[in-house]
Design a protein around this motif. Structure first.
Motif, PDB file in Angstrom:
ATOM      1  N   ALA A   1       0.810  -1.207   0.000  1.00  0.00           N
ATOM      2  CA  ALA A   1       0.000   0.000   0.000  1.00  0.00           C
ATOM      3  C   ALA A   1       0.848   1.264   0.000  1.00  0.00           C
ATOM      4  O   ALA A   1       0.858   2.012   0.964  1.00  0.00           O
ATOM      5  CB  ALA A   1      -0.936   0.003   1.196  1.00  0.00           C
ATOM      6  N   PRO A   2       1.560   1.561  -1.064  1.00  0.00           N
ATOM      7  CA  PRO A   2       2.284   2.820  -1.120  1.00  0.00           C
ATOM      8  C   PRO A   2       1.311   3.955  -1.428  1.00  0.00           C
ATOM      9  O   PRO A   2       0.319   3.752  -2.115  1.00  0.00           O
ATOM     10  CB  PRO A   2       3.259   2.616  -2.275  1.00  0.00           C
ATOM     11  N   ALA A   3       1.579   5.100  -0.918  1.00  0.00           N
ATOM     12  CA  ALA A   3       0.689   6.247  -1.150  1.00  0.00           C
ATOM     13  C   ALA A   3       0.639   6.598  -2.623  1.00  0.00           C
ATOM     14  O   ALA A   3       1.655   6.859  -3.245  1.00  0.00           O
ATOM     15  CB  ALA A   3       1.173   7.440  -0.341  1.00  0.00           C
ATOM     16  N   GLY A   4      -0.530   6.554  -3.196  1.00  0.00           N
ATOM     17  CA  GLY A   4      -0.759   6.977  -4.565  1.00  0.00           C
ATOM     18  C   GLY A   4      -0.329   6.020  -5.655  1.00  0.00           C
ATOM     19  O   GLY A   4      -0.532   6.311  -6.822  1.00  0.00           O
TER      20      GLY A   4
ATOM     21  N   GLY B   1      -4.660  -0.017  -4.139  1.00  0.00           N
ATOM     22  CA  GLY B   1      -3.216  -0.191  -4.184  1.00  0.00           C
ATOM     23  C   GLY B   1      -2.671  -1.421  -3.496  1.00  0.00           C
ATOM     24  O   GLY B   1      -1.482  -1.501  -3.245  1.00  0.00           O
ATOM     25  N   PHE B   2      -3.502  -2.395  -3.183  1.00  0.00           N
ATOM     26  CA  PHE B   2      -3.037  -3.609  -2.516  1.00  0.00           C
ATOM     27  C   PHE B   2      -2.845  -4.739  -3.519  1.00  0.00           C
ATOM     28  O   PHE B   2      -3.585  -4.861  -4.476  1.00  0.00           O
ATOM     29  CB  PHE B   2      -4.042  -4.065  -1.452  1.00  0.00           C
ATOM     30  N   LEU B   3      -1.864  -5.571  -3.245  1.00  0.00           N
ATOM     31  CA  LEU B   3      -1.629  -6.787  -3.995  1.00  0.00           C
ATOM     32  C   LEU B   3      -1.713  -7.926  -2.994  1.00  0.00           C
ATOM     33  O   LEU B   3      -0.900  -8.006  -2.074  1.00  0.00           O
ATOM     34  CB  LEU B   3      -0.238  -6.769  -4.649  1.00  0.00           C
ATOM     35  N   SER B   4      -2.708  -8.789  -3.134  1.00  0.00           N
ATOM     36  CA  SER B   4      -2.887  -9.916  -2.220  1.00  0.00           C
ATOM     37  C   SER B   4      -2.728 -11.203  -3.012  1.00  0.00           C
ATOM     38  O   SER B   4      -3.447 -11.446  -3.972  1.00  0.00           O
ATOM     39  CB  SER B   4      -4.267  -9.861  -1.557  1.00  0.00           C
ATOM     40  N   ILE B   5      -1.771 -12.019  -2.582  1.00  0.00           N
ATOM     41  CA  ILE B   5      -1.403 -13.232  -3.297  1.00  0.00           C
ATOM     42  C   ILE B   5      -1.835 -14.438  -2.476  1.00  0.00           C
ATOM     43  O   ILE B   5      -1.477 -14.556  -1.314  1.00  0.00           O
ATOM     44  CB  ILE B   5       0.120 -13.279  -3.516  1.00  0.00           C
TER      45      ILE B   5
ATOM     46  N   ARG C   1      -0.403   2.890  -8.212  1.00  0.00           N
ATOM     47  CA  ARG C   1      -1.399   2.032  -8.842  1.00  0.00           C
ATOM     48  C   ARG C   1      -0.719   1.168  -9.892  1.00  0.00           C
ATOM     49  O   ARG C   1       0.273   1.569 -10.488  1.00  0.00           O
ATOM     50  CB  ARG C   1      -2.494   2.849  -9.537  1.00  0.00           C
ATOM     51  N   SER C   2      -1.259   0.028 -10.168  1.00  0.00           N
ATOM     52  CA  SER C   2      -0.736  -0.854 -11.204  1.00  0.00           C
ATOM     53  C   SER C   2      -1.813  -1.848 -11.578  1.00  0.00           C
ATOM     54  O   SER C   2      -2.778  -2.024 -10.856  1.00  0.00           O
ATOM     55  CB  SER C   2       0.516  -1.544 -10.678  1.00  0.00           C
ATOM     56  N   GLN C   3      -1.651  -2.521 -12.696  1.00  0.00           N
ATOM     57  CA  GLN C   3      -2.635  -3.515 -13.113  1.00  0.00           C
ATOM     58  C   GLN C   3      -2.727  -4.666 -12.130  1.00  0.00           C
ATOM     59  O   GLN C   3      -3.763  -5.281 -12.009  1.00  0.00           O
ATOM     60  CB  GLN C   3      -2.274  -4.054 -14.491  1.00  0.00           C
ATOM     61  N   SER C   4      -1.647  -4.967 -11.408  1.00  0.00           N
ATOM     62  CA  SER C   4      -1.666  -6.110 -10.504  1.00  0.00           C
ATOM     63  C   SER C   4      -2.158  -5.751  -9.106  1.00  0.00           C
ATOM     64  O   SER C   4      -2.279  -6.613  -8.267  1.00  0.00           O
ATOM     65  CB  SER C   4      -0.274  -6.730 -10.413  1.00  0.00           C
TER      66      SER C   4
END
Length: 163
Positions: free
Chosen positions: A16-19, A29-33, A21-24
């Motif tokens: 969760a970095p501030a600001g 802003g979270f990436l949960s695997i 964004r990415s497709q993944s």
């Protein structure tokens, strides 16, 4: 500790970095695997509304396993039903290649581990170390088939990634 017993039970990253964004990453802003999830699969947890993706694009070692049927009844979260085990090697690394990773930015990393007797050894203790890069993070010690372990860290990215 005998390296043959270094098993990765379950892992999820919350980035969760501030600001950033990415497709993944999801909308916030979270990436949960979900480790061990069928390749190409994804889902949204109905209780938390968190989106999970398979770990296949982040690692190329280990094997996918399901927890024992006997433990599926008590499992409330889907992320605990599958796992990735690492029966070989002393280090097995996940690599996050995302435009959301920015050098110098802080990231919250969370990892959950659940044994669930996936290997039929009925609760043989599972113990291994976690590292973030070369730095020691934590020792995971799951002592019974029904116990779980959670750890988290705030880390600063030492390198970025661009597409």
């Amino acid at each position: 500790m005998d390296s043959r017993f270094w098993w990765q039970i379950f892992l999820a990253f919350a980035m969760a970095p501030a600001g950033a964004r990415s497709q993944s990453t999801d909308a916030i802003g979270f990436l949960s695997i979900d480790c061990g999830l069928e390749p190409g699969s994804s889902y949204v947890d109905p209780l938390t509304n968190i989106s999970y993706v398979s770990d296949v694009g982040f690692i190329d070692t280990g094997v996918n396993r399901n927890i024992s049927v006997a433990y599926m009844v008590d499992v409330r979260a889907r992320r605990y039903l599958t796992l990735r085990a690492f029966p070989n090697g002393t280090r097995n690394c996940y690599t996050i290649r995302s435009s959301a990773v920015a050098r110098g930015s802080k990231y919250l990393l969370r990892a959950w581990f659940f044994y669930g007797n996936y290997d039929g050894l009925s609760g043989q203790p599972q113990s291994f170390h976690l590292h973030l890069g070369v730095n020691y993070w934590d020792r995971v010690n799951v002592t019974t088939a029904e116990s779980s372990y959670r750890t988290e860290i705030i880390a600063v990215a030492t390198a970025g990634y661009s597409v």
